[in-house]
Write a protein that holds these residues in place. Structure first.
Motif, PDB file in Angstrom:
ATOM      1  N   PRO A  58      14.226   0.722   1.698  1.00  0.00           N
ATOM      2  CA  PRO A  58      13.609   1.965   2.162  1.00  0.00           C
ATOM      3  C   PRO A  58      13.801   3.142   1.210  1.00  0.00           C
ATOM      4  CG  PRO A  58      15.590   1.450   3.426  1.00  0.00           C
ATOM      5  CD  PRO A  58      15.296   0.244   2.601  1.00  0.00           C
ATOM      6  N   ASP A  59      14.709   3.020   0.256  1.00  0.00           N
ATOM      7  CA  ASP A  59      14.940   4.110  -0.696  1.00  0.00           C
ATOM      8  C   ASP A  59      14.087   3.979  -1.960  1.00  0.00           C
ATOM      9  OD1 ASP A  59      16.244   1.836  -1.467  1.00  0.00           O
ATOM     10  OD2 ASP A  59      18.165   2.797  -1.951  1.00  0.00           O
ATOM     11  N   VAL A  60      13.248   2.942  -2.037  1.00  0.00           N
ATOM     12  CA  VAL A  60      12.381   2.732  -3.206  1.00  0.00           C
ATOM     13  C   VAL A  60      10.936   2.610  -2.737  1.00  0.00           C
ATOM     14  CG1 VAL A  60      11.833   1.254  -5.176  1.00  0.00           C
ATOM     15  CG2 VAL A  60      14.222   1.573  -4.488  1.00  0.00           C
ATOM     16  N   LYS A  61      10.073   3.384  -3.350  1.00  0.00           N
ATOM     17  CA  LYS A  61       8.647   3.284  -3.108  1.00  0.00           C
ATOM     18  C   LYS A  61       7.967   2.700  -4.347  1.00  0.00           C
ATOM     19  CE  LYS A  61       9.108   5.218   0.880  1.00  0.00           C
ATOM     20  NZ  LYS A  61       9.046   4.360   2.108  1.00  0.00           N
ATOM     21  N   VAL A  62       6.942   1.907  -4.141  1.00  0.00           N
ATOM     22  CA  VAL A  62       6.193   1.309  -5.249  1.00  0.00           C
ATOM     23  C   VAL A  62       4.723   1.652  -5.071  1.00  0.00           C
ATOM     24  CG1 VAL A  62       5.654  -0.790  -6.541  1.00  0.00           C
ATOM     25  CG2 VAL A  62       7.866  -0.587  -5.361  1.00  0.00           C
ATOM     26  N   GLU A  63       4.174   2.328  -6.057  1.00  0.00           N
ATOM     27  CA  GLU A  63       2.756   2.680  -6.052  1.00  0.00           C
ATOM     28  C   GLU A  63       2.032   1.800  -7.062  1.00  0.00           C
ATOM     29  OE1 GLU A  63       2.441   6.812  -6.898  1.00  0.00           O
ATOM     30  OE2 GLU A  63       3.388   7.449  -4.997  1.00  0.00           O
ATOM     31  N   VAL A  64       1.027   1.066  -6.608  1.00  0.00           N
ATOM     32  CA  VAL A  64       0.305   0.125  -7.465  1.00  0.00           C
ATOM     33  C   VAL A  64      -1.138   0.587  -7.617  1.00  0.00           C
ATOM     34  CG1 VAL A  64      -0.378  -2.264  -7.834  1.00  0.00           C
ATOM     35  CG2 VAL A  64       1.780  -1.756  -6.659  1.00  0.00           C
ATOM     36  N   SER A  65      -1.587   0.701  -8.859  1.00  0.00           N
ATOM     37  CA  SER A  65      -2.988   1.008  -9.163  1.00  0.00           C
ATOM     38  C   SER A  65      -3.595  -0.208  -9.844  1.00  0.00           C
ATOM     39  CB  SER A  65      -3.083   2.224 -10.087  1.00  0.00           C
ATOM     40  OG  SER A  65      -2.499   3.366  -9.497  1.00  0.00           O
ATOM     41  N   VAL A  66      -4.659  -0.741  -9.288  1.00  0.00           N
ATOM     42  CA  VAL A  66      -5.303  -1.952  -9.797  1.00  0.00           C
ATOM     43  C   VAL A  66      -6.626  -1.576 -10.461  1.00  0.00           C
ATOM     44  CG1 VAL A  66      -6.319  -4.175  -9.180  1.00  0.00           C
ATOM     45  CG2 VAL A  66      -4.188  -3.428  -8.093  1.00  0.00           C
ATOM     46  N   TYR A  67      -6.850  -2.113 -11.667  1.00  0.00           N
ATOM     47  CA  TYR A  67      -8.083  -1.860 -12.411  1.00  0.00           C
ATOM     48  C   TYR A  67      -8.685  -3.196 -12.843  1.00  0.00           C
ATOM     49  CZ  TYR A  67      -6.278   2.915 -12.788  1.00  0.00           C
ATOM     50  OH  TYR A  67      -5.795   4.171 -12.508  1.00  0.00           O
ATOM     51  N   SER A  68      -9.974  -3.184 -13.088  1.00  0.00           N
ATOM     52  CA  SER A  68     -10.633  -4.395 -13.570  1.00  0.00           C
ATOM     53  C   SER A  68     -10.131  -4.731 -14.964  1.00  0.00           C
ATOM     54  CB  SER A  68     -12.149  -4.195 -13.607  1.00  0.00           C
ATOM     55  OG  SER A  68     -12.508  -3.397 -14.724  1.00  0.00           O
TER      56      SER A  68
END
Length: 415
Positions: A58-68
């Protein structure tokens, strides 16, 4: 292959279940899209995986951006150039970033059990100057796919040589097949189709055995002369010029029953099966018989040092590379696992039986020269120009010679 523990003494719990000791850290990951539609895009895979990880951390967030794949390598390059490197990138090449000292070493971020589980051949390909920076994420090999229904209608058998492939393509055209042989040399993945044909022509691909570029070798020029004269020049590659035909479009056309033959990887099995296409798979034909080598591809995960977060990155990667997650990704997109444990599980599973030919080829497959720091630039040049080699009036020798000159110059500049 097993690395020693890094000087900072990192010890991660397998499966990413341990505490990172962090407080409200956000990791940013840029990833490539392996899906063939919005319904199975990679964003959905990462969203599920991140949800599972964050529930344990809960103390780590992961933001993922996906591109072609058309955009992802360029996007990361732009982010790095602007001073905003992501924490993690899952893209096609790592060596230029490693050479600029922007990446963590693999043994800085992976626990020893996870690093030891990576398939040795792929780990070796992730090295720059004998140090591993590129972490293999997905792998595949290539075979010739053919449409069984179209072949039966034309009374054909799968080709074993180039002459047989051309003869089959002529017969398919006579039956009204839209793409007798689909030749995707468009910008999405032209470097793959190019390398497979180079290997089928008997060369060692883009480089010789010591990594020197040999793009305009006599064998490679002869290969593209043949493609230009015997397939493209005789209107056997369909209505879209090869230089404008992307892999995704070629695969979609195959799944729609419009393609007689094409060079494909495991993902195509699922795509074709969903549309009810009956297909067969054989080794890629060579000049005089089955090609002596097939192409293997590995895509790469890399960890940037820019933002720190080494421990959090390592713990997240140990979770990503757990056997269950590697198997889930591989099965979801019809790709080959990059870890020994997941490969063994897949080889033993009857549900994955169709992938066994690809698994068996992987240990002997030839990969892109990803250890060359210039490969990202060379690959981009190939994507942009190789289609010109087979256009009416085009010059394979001229195009390959130009690519060779730029490759040699780029490699010299990196030394």
């Amino acid at each position: 292959m097993i690395a020693v523990v890094s000087a900072l003494g990192m010890t991660a719990v397998p499966g990413g279940c341990g505490s990172t000791g962090s407080s409200d850290v956000t990791l940013r990951l840029v990833a490539a899209d392996y899906g063939d539609s919005a319904a199975n895009g990679s964003q959905k895979y990462w969203d599920r995986l991140v949800k599972d990880y964050e529930a344990r951390h809960p103390d780590v967030k992961v933001e993922v951006s996906v591109y072609s794949w058309n955009d992802v390598d360029r996007k990361v390059k732009e982010m790095v150039a602007a001073g905003h490197a992501p924490d993690l990138a899952q893209i096609g090449a790592y060596a230029d970033y490693a050479a600029d000292n922007l990446l963590y070493k693999a043994d800085d971020v992976l626990s020893i059990p996870v690093q030891a589980d990576l398939i040795g051949q792929l780990s070796d390909a992730g090295e720059l100057r004998h140090v591993q920076y590129g972490i293999p994420f997905a792998a595949s090999t290539r075979v010739l796919f053919y449409n069984k229904t179209l072949f039966a209608k034309a009374g054909l058998t799968p080709p074993r040589t180039w002459d047989e492939l051309a003869a089959d393509a002529r017969a398919l055209k006579a039956e009204g097949v839209k793409y007798p042989y689909a030749l995707p040399l468009g910008p999405e993945e032209a470097q793959a189709e190019t390398m497979q044909w180079m290997l089928s022509g008997g060369s060692t691909g883009y480089t010789d055995d010591i990594g020197t570029y040999t793009i305009d070798s006599a064998q490679n020029v002869q290969t593209f002369d043949w493609l230009k004269d015997e397939l493209v020049g005789k209107d056997l590659t369909g209505p879209v010029a090869p230089g404008r035909l992307n892999r995704a479009d070629a695969f979609a056309a195959f799944a729609d029953g419009q393609v007689g033959m094409l060079d494909g990887h495991p993902t195509l099995m699922q795509q074709a099966a969903r549309k009810g296409v009956k297909f067969g798979m054989v080794p890629m034909p060579g000049r005089e018989g089955a090609a002596k080598a097939t192409m293997g591809v590995a895509d790469w995960m890399m960890a940037f040092k820019k933002n720190g977060h080494r421990d959090e990155i390592g713990d997240f990667l140990d979770f990503v590379y757990s056997r269950g997650n590697v198997l889930d990704f591989s099965r979801r997109y019809g790709l080959l696992p990059v870890t020994t444990s997941a490969s063994e599980a897949m080889a033993a599973s009857e549900a994955d039986a169709k992938l066994r030919p690809f698994l068996e080829e992987l240990p002997l497959a030839q990969l892109y020269p990803v250890g060359n720091t210039s490969w990202a630039q060379v690959s981009a040049d190939v994507k942009r120009r190789i289609g010109e080699a087979v256009t009416p009036g085009g010059s394979p020798a001229g195009v390959l010679g130009g690519l060779q000159a730029r490759a040699s110059s780029a490699e010299s500049a990196e030394r």
